[in-house]
Every structure is written in structure tokens, then in C-alpha cells.
Design an enzyme around this catalytic site. Sequence first.
Site, PDB file in Angstrom:
ATOM      1  N   SER A 171      -8.461  -0.929  -5.234  1.00 56.84           N
ATOM      2  CA  SER A 171      -7.259  -1.505  -4.393  1.00 56.84           C
ATOM      3  C   SER A 171      -6.776  -2.788  -5.018  1.00 56.84           C
ATOM      4  O   SER A 171      -5.680  -3.115  -4.521  1.00 56.84           O
ATOM      5  CB  SER A 171      -7.727  -1.689  -2.981  1.00 56.84           C
ATOM      6  OG  SER A 171      -8.794  -2.816  -2.780  1.00 56.84           O
TER       7      SER A 171
ATOM      8  N   HIS B 225      -4.464   5.253  -5.969  1.00 56.66           N
ATOM      9  CA  HIS B 225      -4.857   4.132  -4.979  1.00 56.66           C
ATOM     10  C   HIS B 225      -4.326   4.806  -3.830  1.00 56.66           C
ATOM     11  O   HIS B 225      -3.110   4.567  -3.407  1.00 56.66           O
ATOM     12  CB  HIS B 225      -4.407   2.626  -5.254  1.00 56.66           C
ATOM     13  CG  HIS B 225      -4.636   1.775  -4.268  1.00 56.66           C
ATOM     14  ND1 HIS B 225      -3.897   0.924  -3.864  1.00 56.66           N
ATOM     15  CD2 HIS B 225      -5.716   1.765  -3.343  1.00 56.66           C
ATOM     16  CE1 HIS B 225      -4.114   0.139  -2.692  1.00 56.66           C
ATOM     17  NE2 HIS B 225      -5.408   0.776  -2.501  1.00 56.66           N
TER      18      HIS B 225
ATOM     19  N   GLU C   5      -0.451   4.898  -4.824  1.00 57.18           N
ATOM     20  CA  GLU C   5       0.005   3.898  -6.024  1.00 57.18           C
ATOM     21  C   GLU C   5      -0.643   4.768  -7.290  1.00 57.18           C
ATOM     22  O   GLU C   5      -1.692   5.064  -7.666  1.00 57.18           O
ATOM     23  CB  GLU C   5      -0.396   2.684  -5.839  1.00 57.18           C
ATOM     24  CG  GLU C   5       0.142   1.916  -4.875  1.00 57.18           C
ATOM     25  CD  GLU C   5      -0.180   0.387  -4.958  1.00 57.18           C
ATOM     26  OE1 GLU C   5       0.748  -0.459  -4.610  1.00 57.18           O
ATOM     27  OE2 GLU C   5      -1.422   0.190  -5.094  1.00 57.18           O
TER      28      GLU C   5
ATOM     29  N   ASN D 273      -0.965  -4.221  -1.836  1.00 57.41           N
ATOM     30  CA  ASN D 273      -2.054  -5.241  -1.693  1.00 57.41           C
ATOM     31  C   ASN D 273      -1.542  -6.632  -1.862  1.00 57.41           C
ATOM     32  O   ASN D 273      -1.831  -7.363  -1.184  1.00 57.41           O
ATOM     33  CB  ASN D 273      -3.340  -4.751  -2.204  1.00 57.41           C
ATOM     34  CG  ASN D 273      -3.967  -3.824  -1.309  1.00 57.41           C
ATOM     35  OD1 ASN D 273      -3.690  -3.298  -0.075  1.00 57.41           O
ATOM     36  ND2 ASN D 273      -5.165  -3.310  -2.061  1.00 57.41           N
TER      37      ASN D 273
END
Length: 679
Positions: free
Chosen positions: A408, A429, A441, A479
Site C-alpha cells: 500500500s 494495490h 492502483e 494513500n
Amino acid sequence: MSKHWHLDYHTDYALLTLDVAGQSANVLSQEVLLELDRHLGELEGKPLQGLIIRSGKASGFIAGADVREFERITDPVRATELAELGQQVCARLAGLPFPSVAVIHGFCLGGGLELALACRYRLAREDAATRLGLPEVRLGIHPGFAGSVRLPPLVGDMAALDMMLTGRTISAREARRLGLVDEIVPERHLLDAAEKFLKSGTPRRKAPWHRRVPGWRPLRTLVVRMFTPRVRRKAHPDHYPAPWRILDLWRDRATEKQEAQSLGELLVSRSSRNLVHVFLLGEELKRRGKMQPHGIEYVHVIGAGVMGADIAIWAAHKGFRVSLQDQKPEILARAMKKAYGFFKSKLKEPRAVQEAMDRFMPDLEGHGLGRADLVIEAIVEKVEPKRELFRLVEQKARPQTLLATNTSSIPLEEIGTVLKDPSRLVGLHFFNPVAQMQLVEIVRGAQSSEASLARARAFTGAIERLPLDVKSSPGFLVNRILMPYLIEAVKLVQEGVGITTIDQAATEFGMPMGPIELADSVGLDICLSVAEELSEPLHMDVPDKLRELVGQGQLGRKSGQGFYRYNARGRRESPSPDKTAADIPITERLILRLLNEAMACLREGVVGDADAVDAGMVYGTGFAPFLGGPMSYIDSLGVTGISHSLHRLMQEYGPRFKPDAGWSQPELLKRRLRSSNPT
């Protein structure tokens, strides 16, 4: 000459087939509607026993109105005229001097279902791919081709309201139970069944009297009052006016003209324009997931924790053979139990559940590595264990096997140092919960090959997820943007601001949940791990409060205690009311930290354009869809005003609010996903 509709005459009936030129799915543009109107005018004078309408597309009947036309409409009068055109064509179809039947397969949505409602009969193909619905509310509008008028008498008022307010699709079997379709028929018998219905003389179906009782005038206000709390939980009236308009139209028994006028107003509203923007971004990401073949049949997932198990379960649910590896048999057993419960809830039929379980194999020893076309790593979020794992994986996997990490936040270059061929390594991800979050992702490492990235995108599309290309960098896109927002929320807690006050400020802005509850849901240990991973490259302080809670074992929802307390079922307990000073700019501090990081990601090229930031944050975090995403929100407010606000907050709260250099480059906002190629 006919471009989209093909009219054939049989012995005693006409067959109209829609095959919209240049499109993979049928949509109702103005051109398509006008062409249909001309055909109906021709048919009105023919001595026929009936008309059959069907689709020539394998993908389905009609997917709805042409949403791209919505973007070009800025005048509510023009929007109303478009709705009135659809109503007039449907009224002409309903008024033919002979019966008509819609033969439905695949998707029958929005304006497509409204057209089918104008037919006397509806037949649906008997398979799982057939789905019917009125999803307009998800675009900030409501049915506009008289759907809100025709649906309630057919299926009953409560069922009609549920379909329009939620926008959910229903199966052919449920549609038959509701009376939305007259019969479900195997593919080979559809046209024969349609002919029989045309000759049957059966009157137009109506819902039984008890389903029409809620629509009686004395009860309508009571029904609206009953629906109001449910709608309010999902849609703030200032952010999403469409469901509230649906309730008003139903309560007032609005005419077709009133429906069209209401649609015209909604279609040009900020909410609808931004929801259409978000929808089209999703459609573009879907397209990119279908551009190339992936060559993947067998998926091996390593790590049967929450994320690994969920990724494996979802891949098996979407038809892939999957093996799931973990060092601990009890963790694998828990994952198998979870898989069975998931398949049972989704697939219903025992045979389908068993077939899914047959595709899903526990693999304690890792035997699946040698057969896998794709290996996904989903172990602890630390560099060294991931490196050691991939060193072993490369030795056992076939040379053509695609290697993927679900990290992540860790750059792929750090993980891939042990690989002899790092071009095989990409990031996949996923976001938690995997079954609900649409975004994946696709992380490009410095040495990731184009072929590997293309396979990763195609696999993501095959499991019905949205692939978003991001550059390998700390935190990637979602993130990285989210973490300063969460950190600022924890800083507010340290300053004495109540947790419910913080969360309420965020939800009133439009977030699906507040940052404090989000941190608890993700897991405070995971938040701390990501924050520490990003603290040095992003020059970000990790709040002591976060370390303190994790040190005490208060990890959030999964431990029963985090910032909030949770009961045995994982439901949040209501804390005592907060008493917070009113002069703290809570919303401004939260959102401007997020927007500033979003601008930094765009400037640094973490993604290729502003639309990609919007797509990532809406589909990856649920960022206020009615605002269109962070960059659309910035565009609406103006770069200068936000930059000045950041300067003011920097003077008051410190350098973490220093405006990113991207604010002086407004041309960055002009780069758009839908006019560019994949990065």
C-alpha cells in the site's frame, strides 16, 4: 436509410432491432430516438398484429441514455426538451394500434427500461447476465422518459420507489416476481414467445391491488415520511437532491411534463454534472481494462490475512482458479470459511456456490506457485519480508508468470532489488473491502515492463475493477493523499477537539465517513505503519496519539477499541456528546491538507493528469462524488483562493500547510484522463 434501427417485416408482425453504430452497447442518443420515432410513424399505418423490439448487441438490450450528451447540455430548457423527446417517442410506442413486446437480454437500464415500459409486454432472457434497473439517481437525476409515471402501476409503489431511490439493478427472476417482465424465457425460445404474446390478447399487466395501496392519496405523505430517514442516511439533500425529487414527484403524482421539467433542472446542477464526470471517468478506466488480453487463468495469492483472502475470494468469484497460501493452517481455514459465506451470499444457488469453492484452493505448501499465471503478494507491510518472499517466488514461478505486490505504500524499486528480472514486477494495490471498493492502483516500477503493466490492467478489468496507473512512489496516489488528511484529524484530537465533531465536519462536507472512523476501520496499526513509511519522504510528523493507541493494543474496529469503542458485532458505540470550541476551522484544515497533497501528486507525475486524481480519490476513498473529486473541486473554487487559505493556515498552524509548488502551475488542471493515453 437507417443507421441504428433495422426494421424487418414478417408475416403479421414487425421486428425492430437496435444496433447503435460505432458503440459496443446500445445507448439512446437524440439521433437514435429520432430515428425510432420515424420508424414508429411508418408502422402506425400498417395492418400488423404487433411489434417486437430487440437488441442486436451481445452486451444487452439498451444501457440507457447517451451520458456523453449530458456533458454538452448546460441549459435546463434544453435538458427538458431532451426528456420530452424521449417521452414523446415512448408515448408513440405505447399508443401503437397493435401490441408491442420488448425482448430483453443483458443490461436493460435507465432510458432502455423506460422504453421497454412503454411496450405492452416485456420478455427477459433466462440467465444471470440479464439485469434491469433505473440507475439515474447515481448520475444525480431521475427517470425522464416517463419512467416515474409508468413503473409504480406496474410493480407497485414501494417496489418502484426502491428501484428509483437506490438505482440498484435486479435479475430477470426478481423482475418476473415483481411483474416488471411478463415472462423469462431461454434464448432459443425468445422470439417464439414474443409472437405468442402478441397474439394472446392479454391486457397490459398491473400490480395487484395490495401493492398499489401505498399510492393512495391519504397514505402518500406517510410513505414519504417512512422513506425519509433511509434516504437521509445515504443522500444529504444539499449534496444529492435527486432522491428527494423522486419522493416529491411520487407523492404529488407528477405528470410526465413535471417529470421532464424536474429532470431538466437536475441535469444541469452541480451535483449531476460532477456525478456524470465521475461516471465517465469510471467508464474510461473500464475501457482501459479491456484494451489487451491478460492470458491469466490461474492466480496464486500469498498471505491469507484480510486483504489476501479477500483478493483471492474475489478472483475466484469472477471465474479464476485461485490458490491461497499462508504459513498458518488456522488462517487458511478462516479464509475458506469466509469464502464459503461470501459465495453463498452472492451466488445463492448451491451448484454455483460449489463451483466457486472448487475454484478456490487452500495451499499451505505453495504448490500453486508452479502453475500460476499471476502471483499476488499480500503479506506484512515491511520491505525485508517482501524482498525475501519475491526472491523465493522467482525461483519457483514460471518465467512468464506475472508478479504483483499488494503493498500500500512501499516503492516497487525497494522490493524488486532481489529479482533477476524486475520487469515482471508490478503493483496491484487493492482497497479494503475488496468486494466493495472498485479501484485498483496499477503501480509502475522503474523497471516494470509495458507488457506486465498491460496484463495487470487487463486482469483488473477481468475481475470488474477499475485499473488506475500510478507511478511507484511513497504511498502511490490514494494513500499518499489520504494520510495527511487522517494525520490532521489525529492532530485535532490531540488539541482536544471531540472525535464526533471531527467526523461530523467531514461527513457534512460530503465524505462517506469521518477520518477518525475511517482510521478505526482501516486499523490504527496499519495507519501507523503507512504514516511511518511516508513520514520521511513526505516530511510528515506522526502524531503521538496514534503511537499511543497502537502501543496499548487499541487498533480500531478489529480490536473493539480505537478512537471509538465497538461492540461484539463491530458496530460503533455512540460516545458522549462533544464540547468543542467553535472557532477551530476543522473542515478547512482537513480538506486543505488533502487538496494540497493532491496537487503535489499531480505536479510530481504520480498520475498522468487531473482526472486520474479525481478517479483515484472517488473510487478509492469515496471522496464526495457530488464534488467530482479533489481536482474538480479545486477547479470550481479557484487555485488562487485555495493557495491564499493555505498561506493563512501555515502562518497559524505551521509549515505542514505550506502550499505546494503546483498551485503556481494552473495548467496542470487542464490535463484530462479521457483525452490521453494510459501512462
